[in-house]
Design a protein around this motif. Sequence first.
Motif, short mmCIF file in Angstrom:
data_model
loop_
_atom_site.label_atom_id
_atom_site.label_comp_id
_atom_site.label_asym_id
_atom_site.label_seq_id
_atom_site.Cartn_x
_atom_site.Cartn_y
_atom_site.Cartn_z
N MET A 1 56.30 36.35 -3.82
CA MET A 1 57.62 37.16 -3.89
C MET A 1 58.15 37.75 -2.34
O MET A 1 59.04 37.64 -2.09
N ASN A 2 57.02 38.23 -2.00
CA ASN A 2 57.11 39.01 -0.50
C ASN A 2 57.54 37.88 0.37
O ASN A 2 58.58 38.17 1.25
N GLN A 3 57.23 36.60 0.40
CA GLN A 3 57.42 35.65 1.34
C GLN A 3 58.92 35.25 1.05
O GLN A 3 59.69 34.69 1.87
N ASP A 4 59.16 35.14 -0.05
CA ASP A 4 60.94 34.82 -0.52
C ASP A 4 61.75 35.76 0.13
O ASP A 4 62.78 35.41 0.82
N PHE A 5 61.25 37.26 -0.11
CA PHE A 5 62.27 38.09 0.45
C PHE A 5 62.30 38.06 1.93
O PHE A 5 63.18 38.45 2.66
N THR A 61 42.77 38.95 -9.46
CA THR A 61 43.94 39.42 -9.82
C THR A 61 44.97 39.82 -8.89
O THR A 61 44.15 40.37 -8.00
N TYR A 62 45.87 40.31 -9.22
CA TYR A 62 47.00 40.80 -8.36
C TYR A 62 46.76 42.40 -8.34
O TYR A 62 46.18 42.90 -9.64
N MET A 66 51.95 44.43 -7.44
CA MET A 66 52.08 42.99 -7.46
C MET A 66 52.50 42.53 -8.78
O MET A 66 53.57 41.68 -9.23
N SER A 67 51.37 42.93 -9.60
CA SER A 67 51.40 42.53 -10.99
C SER A 67 52.89 43.11 -11.74
O SER A 67 53.48 42.28 -12.46
N ALA A 68 52.98 44.43 -11.40
CA ALA A 68 54.38 44.63 -12.08
C ALA A 68 55.56 43.97 -11.53
O ALA A 68 56.48 43.70 -12.44
N LEU A 69 55.70 43.81 -10.16
CA LEU A 69 56.63 42.89 -9.81
C LEU A 69 56.62 41.58 -10.36
O LEU A 69 57.80 41.19 -10.71
N LEU A 70 55.58 40.91 -10.54
CA LEU A 70 55.54 39.72 -11.19
C LEU A 70 55.98 39.62 -12.62
O LEU A 70 56.53 38.66 -13.24
#
Length: 91
Positions: A1-5, A61-62, A66-70
Amino acid sequence: MNQDFTLLFEEEVSNLLLQKWDPFFRDNVIKEAKRLTPTPELRRMLQAAESPGSELDEAPTYDQEMSALLLLLYLLPPSPGGPRYRRNMGQ
């Protein structure tokens, strides 16, 4: 997700995503995700979002943030028109 941003908004702006991620949002995302029909993957994400990971975990695991973002991926509605709509838009 961070990569996409990072690709969309450059590194300086994308780094703000996690810096501005408030525990309030994480708690609300978890609360809403618990209302969804449970799947094995959703249960794993919820567990990771609610408790810190352990070195003894069998699978990596994340972290909680990060888990909440996913979990947002489970909460966001599908795009209007579905995959067919997007293919036709490019033609």
